[in-house]
Design a protein around this motif. Structure first.
Motif, PDB file in Angstrom:
ATOM      1  N   SER A 190       0.836  -1.194   0.000  1.00  0.00           N
ATOM      2  CA  SER A 190       0.000   0.000   0.000  1.00  0.00           C
ATOM      3  C   SER A 190       0.877   1.253   0.000  1.00  0.00           C
ATOM      4  O   SER A 190       1.455   1.629   1.036  1.00  0.00           O
ATOM      5  N   ARG A 191       0.963   1.892  -1.145  1.00  0.00           N
ATOM      6  CA  ARG A 191       1.718   3.139  -1.236  1.00  0.00           C
ATOM      7  C   ARG A 191       0.997   4.267  -0.509  1.00  0.00           C
ATOM      8  O   ARG A 191       1.645   5.174   0.049  1.00  0.00           O
ATOM      9  N   ASP A 192      -0.326   4.215  -0.484  1.00  0.00           N
ATOM     10  CA  ASP A 192      -1.096   5.260   0.192  1.00  0.00           C
ATOM     11  C   ASP A 192      -0.794   5.282   1.687  1.00  0.00           C
ATOM     12  O   ASP A 192      -0.646   6.367   2.287  1.00  0.00           O
ATOM     13  N   ILE A 193      -0.719   4.104   2.313  1.00  0.00           N
ATOM     14  CA  ILE A 193      -0.414   4.062   3.746  1.00  0.00           C
ATOM     15  C   ILE A 193       1.011   4.531   4.000  1.00  0.00           C
ATOM     16  O   ILE A 193       1.294   5.225   4.994  1.00  0.00           O
ATOM     17  N   LEU A 194       1.938   4.172   3.105  1.00  0.00           N
ATOM     18  CA  LEU A 194       3.305   4.673   3.238  1.00  0.00           C
ATOM     19  C   LEU A 194       3.330   6.195   3.193  1.00  0.00           C
ATOM     20  O   LEU A 194       4.068   6.842   3.944  1.00  0.00           O
ATOM     21  N   LEU A 195       2.528   6.767   2.331  1.00  0.00           N
ATOM     22  CA  LEU A 195       2.459   8.228   2.219  1.00  0.00           C
ATOM     23  C   LEU A 195       1.891   8.838   3.493  1.00  0.00           C
ATOM     24  O   LEU A 195       2.391   9.874   3.987  1.00  0.00           O
ATOM     25  N   LYS A 196       0.860   8.224   4.085  1.00  0.00           N
ATOM     26  CA  LYS A 196       0.290   8.705   5.348  1.00  0.00           C
ATOM     27  C   LYS A 196       1.342   8.680   6.452  1.00  0.00           C
ATOM     28  O   LYS A 196       1.491   9.635   7.228  1.00  0.00           O
ATOM     29  N   ILE A 197       2.085   7.565   6.530  1.00  0.00           N
ATOM     30  CA  ILE A 197       3.103   7.430   7.577  1.00  0.00           C
ATOM     31  C   ILE A 197       4.203   8.464   7.387  1.00  0.00           C
ATOM     32  O   ILE A 197       4.671   9.093   8.339  1.00  0.00           O
ATOM     33  N   GLU A 198       4.614   8.679   6.142  1.00  0.00           N
ATOM     34  CA  GLU A 198       5.697   9.621   5.870  1.00  0.00           C
ATOM     35  C   GLU A 198       5.302  11.052   6.238  1.00  0.00           C
ATOM     36  O   GLU A 198       6.118  11.824   6.764  1.00  0.00           O
ATOM     37  N   LYS A 199       4.063  11.403   5.978  1.00  0.00           N
ATOM     38  CA  LYS A 199       3.622  12.761   6.296  1.00  0.00           C
ATOM     39  C   LYS A 199       3.488  12.976   7.799  1.00  0.00           C
ATOM     40  O   LYS A 199       3.810  14.050   8.310  1.00  0.00           O
ATOM     41  N   ALA A 200       2.989  11.963   8.511  1.00  0.00           N
ATOM     42  CA  ALA A 200       2.756  12.116   9.948  1.00  0.00           C
ATOM     43  C   ALA A 200       3.986  11.769  10.784  1.00  0.00           C
ATOM     44  O   ALA A 200       4.330  12.498  11.729  1.00  0.00           O
ATOM     45  N   LYS A 201       4.662  10.675  10.465  1.00  0.00           N
ATOM     46  CA  LYS A 201       5.805  10.211  11.254  1.00  0.00           C
ATOM     47  C   LYS A 201       6.924   9.752  10.309  1.00  0.00           C
ATOM     48  O   LYS A 201       7.174   8.557  10.139  1.00  0.00           O
ATOM     49  N   PRO A 202       7.631  10.669   9.664  1.00  0.00           N
ATOM     50  CA  PRO A 202       8.673  10.261   8.708  1.00  0.00           C
ATOM     51  C   PRO A 202       9.789   9.448   9.357  1.00  0.00           C
ATOM     52  O   PRO A 202      10.473   8.677   8.679  1.00  0.00           O
ATOM     53  N   GLU A 203       9.972   9.593  10.656  1.00  0.00           N
ATOM     54  CA  GLU A 203      11.026   8.835  11.332  1.00  0.00           C
ATOM     55  C   GLU A 203      10.752   7.337  11.330  1.00  0.00           C
ATOM     56  O   GLU A 203      11.674   6.523  11.495  1.00  0.00           O
ATOM     57  N   LEU A 204       9.489   6.950  11.151  1.00  0.00           N
ATOM     58  CA  LEU A 204       9.171   5.523  11.106  1.00  0.00           C
ATOM     59  C   LEU A 204       9.779   4.838   9.883  1.00  0.00           C
ATOM     60  O   LEU A 204      10.016   3.627   9.899  1.00  0.00           O
ATOM     61  N   LEU A 205      10.024   5.584   8.830  1.00  0.00           N
ATOM     62  CA  LEU A 205      10.599   5.002   7.623  1.00  0.00           C
ATOM     63  C   LEU A 205      12.011   4.470   7.871  1.00  0.00           C
ATOM     64  O   LEU A 205      12.487   3.606   7.133  1.00  0.00           O
ATOM     65  N   ARG A 206      12.667   4.980   8.904  1.00  0.00           N
ATOM     66  CA  ARG A 206      14.066   4.617   9.154  1.00  0.00           C
ATOM     67  C   ARG A 206      14.230   3.482  10.151  1.00  0.00           C
ATOM     68  O   ARG A 206      15.350   3.079  10.449  1.00  0.00           O
ATOM     69  N   ILE A 207      13.131   2.974  10.679  1.00  0.00           N
ATOM     70  CA  ILE A 207      13.228   1.898  11.667  1.00  0.00           C
ATOM     71  C   ILE A 207      13.673   0.608  10.977  1.00  0.00           C
ATOM     72  O   ILE A 207      13.192   0.252   9.887  1.00  0.00           O
ATOM     73  N   THR A 208      14.590  -0.110  11.605  1.00  0.00           N
ATOM     74  CA  THR A 208      15.134  -1.351  11.058  1.00  0.00           C
ATOM     75  C   THR A 208      14.672  -2.537  11.892  1.00  0.00           C
ATOM     76  O   THR A 208      14.769  -2.500  13.128  1.00  0.00           O
ATOM     77  N   GLU A 209      14.178  -3.545  11.231  1.00  0.00           N
ATOM     78  CA  GLU A 209      13.835  -4.803  11.912  1.00  0.00           C
ATOM     79  C   GLU A 209      15.032  -5.737  11.890  1.00  0.00           C
ATOM     80  O   GLU A 209      15.825  -5.741  10.943  1.00  0.00           O
TER      81      GLU A 209
END
Length: 542
Positions: free
Chosen positions: A94-113
Motif C-alpha cells: 500500500s503506497r497510500d499508507i506509506l504516504l500517510k506514515i511519511e507525512k505524519a511520522k517520517p522517522e518511522l521510515l528509518r526503523i530497522t527490523e
C-alpha cells in the motif's frame, strides 16, 4: 492504560483489533505512547492498524498523536525492537499508507527490523516496485545500509524476480560495482546464485561500463557469477551467463574448481541423494532431498549460511549438460567420464541377486521363440477368395507369394536368432552357476547382452509375423500404420537395449554422453522454452 492481558495486548491493542475507532481515539489521546508498544507477537497498535488497512480511519487517529517513538519501556520492548508499521504497509503493498506514515511520522521510515532489515530491504525483497520508488525518494540513505546478512537493498532486489526493481536502483545508482556484501559479492553474483535470469538478462543489456566490472569479479571464495549459477544448479542463469562472450568460462576459484567442475560436483551429490529416496513417497522424497541437499558443492567446506537454497536434481543435471556444451574444459573421454570399478565382494553379491532373474528371462525368451518356430505363420487363404475371372487378383498373385516368402524368411531368421542367443545365455548362466561359480560375474555380463539382444530379435520376428498376417488385408492404411508404429517402437527398444549389449566401460561413457544431449534438448523444449515464451508475452502485453 498500559496494563496487558495474557496476549500482551493493552486496551488500545484490543480497541484496534475490534475496530472500535471511538475507544481507540480516546485511549491514544490519554496516553499516545502506547500506540508504539508491542504485544507478545511484537505487534504494536500502530502495526495492527496498518495491517487492517486503516479500517474505519483508526490509523489516521493513531498517527495524529504527538507522542515520540519510545526506545524503552519497563514491562517490555518498544517499537524499535518490534515489527515496524512501515513493514506492515509494505507487506500490504500500500503506497497510500506509506504516504500517510511519511507525512505524519517520517522517522518511522528509518526503523530497522532485526530479520527484515530497513524498509528498503523489505520492499526490495518482495519486489514492491511502487514502494521502492517511494522510499528512494524519501529514504535514499537506506540504500546504503546493510542487513544482518551484510546485503544492501539492491542485493535483495536481485534475489527477487523483479527486474523492474533492479532497474529502479540502477537508474538512481549507476555504480553497481560499489555495492559489495560481506561475502564480497556484487549484484550479479546474487542474481546468479538465486537463478534470477530476468535480472541477469537485464543487467547484461546495460551499458558496458556498468556491466564489465560485474561479469568476472570474484567473491571472497574466488567464485564468479558463473561459478555460483553452476554450483547451485541454476540452469537458466548458467545458460544466460555462459552464452555471453564477455564471461570467462574456464577460470578456477580458490578451490581450483571451474564452473563445469562445480556443476559436476553438485550433480553427483544430487544424484546420490535422490537415489537414496527411491522407495519413499513423493512428499517424503522431496522433503528429505531438500533438507539434506540444501548446501551447494561450492560451499560445503565454507560458510553454511546459504542453506535456504535447495538444489533441485533436474536443475543440477541440466546445468551440467549446458556447461558440457559451452564451458567444458578440453579433456579426454576417459577423464570426463572415469569408469569406477566395483568392489569384488559387492559385485559378487549383486551378481547373485540378478543371476536368477536373468536366467528366468532367458528361458522365457527361448520358450516363446521355440513356440513361434513350430507354429509358422501360414499364407492367408487368398487364393480361395480370388475370383478366377478377376484378372487384377491374378496379376497380384505372384507378387503376394514373393512377398510372403521374403517375410517368412525374415521371420524365421529373427526367430531362430532370438532362440539361439537366449539359449546361449541360459546355458552360460547354468554352467557358471553349477560348475564354475568364480566366473559368474563375466558370465552374467555376457549373458545380459545376449538376453537383451534376443528380446530385440524377438520383437523383430513378431513384426514380420504381423506383416505376414496383414499381407492379404485390404486395409492398406491399417497396414501402414501398424508398420510405422512397430518400426518406431523397434528403434526405441533397440536404443534402450543397446547400452546393455556393449561393454560396461563403454556403456558408462555412452550413457553419460547421451544424457547430456537428452537433458540439453529437454532444457530447450521445456525450461528455456517456457521462460522465453513468458518473456515474449510480457513484452507484447506492454
Amino acid at each position: 492504560m498500559r496494563k496487558t492481558n495474557t496476549k500482551g495486548n493493552t486496551p488500545l491493542h484490543d480497541a484496534v483489533i475490534n475496530g472500535n475507532r471511538e475507544l481507540a481515539k480516546f485511549l491514544v489521546s490519554i496516553d499516545p505512547e502506547v500506540a508504539y508498544y508491542n504485544n507478545k507477537n511484537d505487534r504494536s497498535p500502530l502495526y495492527l492498524a496498518v495491517e487492517k488497512g486503516n479500517k474505519k480511519g483508526i490509523l489516521d487517529d493513531l498517527l495524529k498523536s504527538g507522542a515520540l517513538i519510545p526506545i524503552y519501556r519497563e514491562d517490555g520492548d518498544a517499537l524499535p525492537k518490534g515489527k515496524s508499521p512501515v513493514h506492515a504497509a509494505i507487506e500490504q503493498r500500500s503506497r497510500d499508507i506509506l504516504l500517510k506514515i511519511e507525512k505524519a511520522k517520517p522517522e518511522l521510515l528509518r526503523i530497522t527490523e532485526k530479520e527484515l532489515g530497513n524498509s528498503l530491504h523489505y520492499a526490495s525483497s518482495i519486489g514492491f516496485l511502487e514502494g521502492v520508488q517511494f522510499l528512494l525518494q524519501k529514504f535514499r540513505d537506506g540504500a546504503y545500509e546493510t542487513n544482518l546478512e551484510g546485503n544492501y537493498p539492491i542485493h535483495l532486489a536481485c534475489k527477487s524476480h523483479s527486474a523492474d526493481v533492479v532497474k529502479e536502483y540502477l537508474d538512481k545508482f549507476p555504480y553497481a560495482e560499489e555495492f559489495i556484501n560481506k561475502k564480497g559479492r556484487n549484484i550479479l553474483h546474487v542474481a546468479a546464485k538465486y537463478g534470477n535470469c530476468n535480472v541477469i538478462s537485464y543487467i547484461l543489456k546495460q551499458d558496458p561500463k556498468l556491466v564489465e566490472p560485474l561479469l568476472n569479479e570474484m567473491d571472497e571464495d574466488g567464485n564468479k557469477p558463473l561459478h555460483l549459477a553452476a554450483g547451485y544448479g541454476k540452469s537458466l542463469a548458467a545458460f544466460v551467463l555462459v552464452r555471453d562472450q564477455r564471461v570467462e568460462h574456464f577460470t578456477v576459484n580458490h578451490r581450483n574448481r571451474t564452473p563445469y567442475d562445480l556443476a559436476a560436483d553438485i550433480s553427483k551429490v544430487a544424484e546420490e541423494e535422490y537415489a537414496k529416496t527411491d522407495e519413499m513417497t513423493a512428499v517424503e522424497r522431496r522433503q528429505q532431498f531438500d533438507s539434506k541437499n540444501s548446501i551447494p558443492a561450492n560451499e560445503t567446506e565454507g560458510n553454511k549460511a546459504d542453506s535456504e537454497i535447495a538444489v533441485d536434481y533436474f536443475g543440477a543435471v541440466i546445468t551440467l549438460a549446458i556447461l558440457y556444451f559451452h564451458a567444458c574444459p578440453k579433456k579426454s573421454l576417459s577423464e570426463l567420464f572415469p569408469f569406477i570399478k566395483q568392489n569384488t565382494s559387492q559385485a559378487r553379491d549383486h551378481i547373485k541377486r540378478v543371476l536368477g532373474n536373468l536366467l528366468v528371462a532367458a528361458v522365457l525368451v527361448a520358450g516363446v521363440t521355440f513356440t513361434g518356430a513350430i507354429q509358422l505363420p501360414q499364407l492367408p487363404q487368398l487364393r480361395d477368395n480370388i475370383n478366377p475371372g478377376d484378372q487384377h487378383h491374378e496379376l497380384n498373385s505372384t507378387s503376394r507369394n514373393s512377398s510372403h516368402d521374403n517375410l517368412l524368411y525374415g521371420y524365421l531368421f529373427l526367430d531362430v536368432a532370438a532362440l539361439s542367443t537366449s539359449l546361449v545365455a541360459a546355458l552360460i548362466l547354468l554352467w557358471s552357476n553349477f560348475n564354475y561359480p568364480k566366473f559368474q560375474i563375466p558370465a552374467v555380463v555376457f549373458s545380459n547382452s545376449m538376453v537383451c539382444l534376443s528380446i530385440v530379435l524377438m520383437f523383430g520376428a513378431f513384426f514380420f509375423s504381423v506383416r505376414i498376417a496383414l499381407l492379404g488385408s485390404h486395409g492398406r492404411f491399417l497396414a501402414v500404420t501398424i508398420t510405422v508404429v512397430a518400426v518406431m517402437f523397434f528403434l526405441a527398444q533397440a536404443l534402450l537395449v543397446f547400452p546393455w549389449i556393449i561393454p560396461l566401460s563403454a556403456n558408462q561413457i555412452l550413457l553419460q554422453l547421451l544424457l547430456h544431449y537428452l537433458y540439453y534438448i529437454y532444457f530447450f523444449l521445456f525450461v528455456y522454452g517456457k521462460w522465453w515464451l513468458t518473456q515474449t508475452l510480457r513484452k507484447h502485453s506492454r
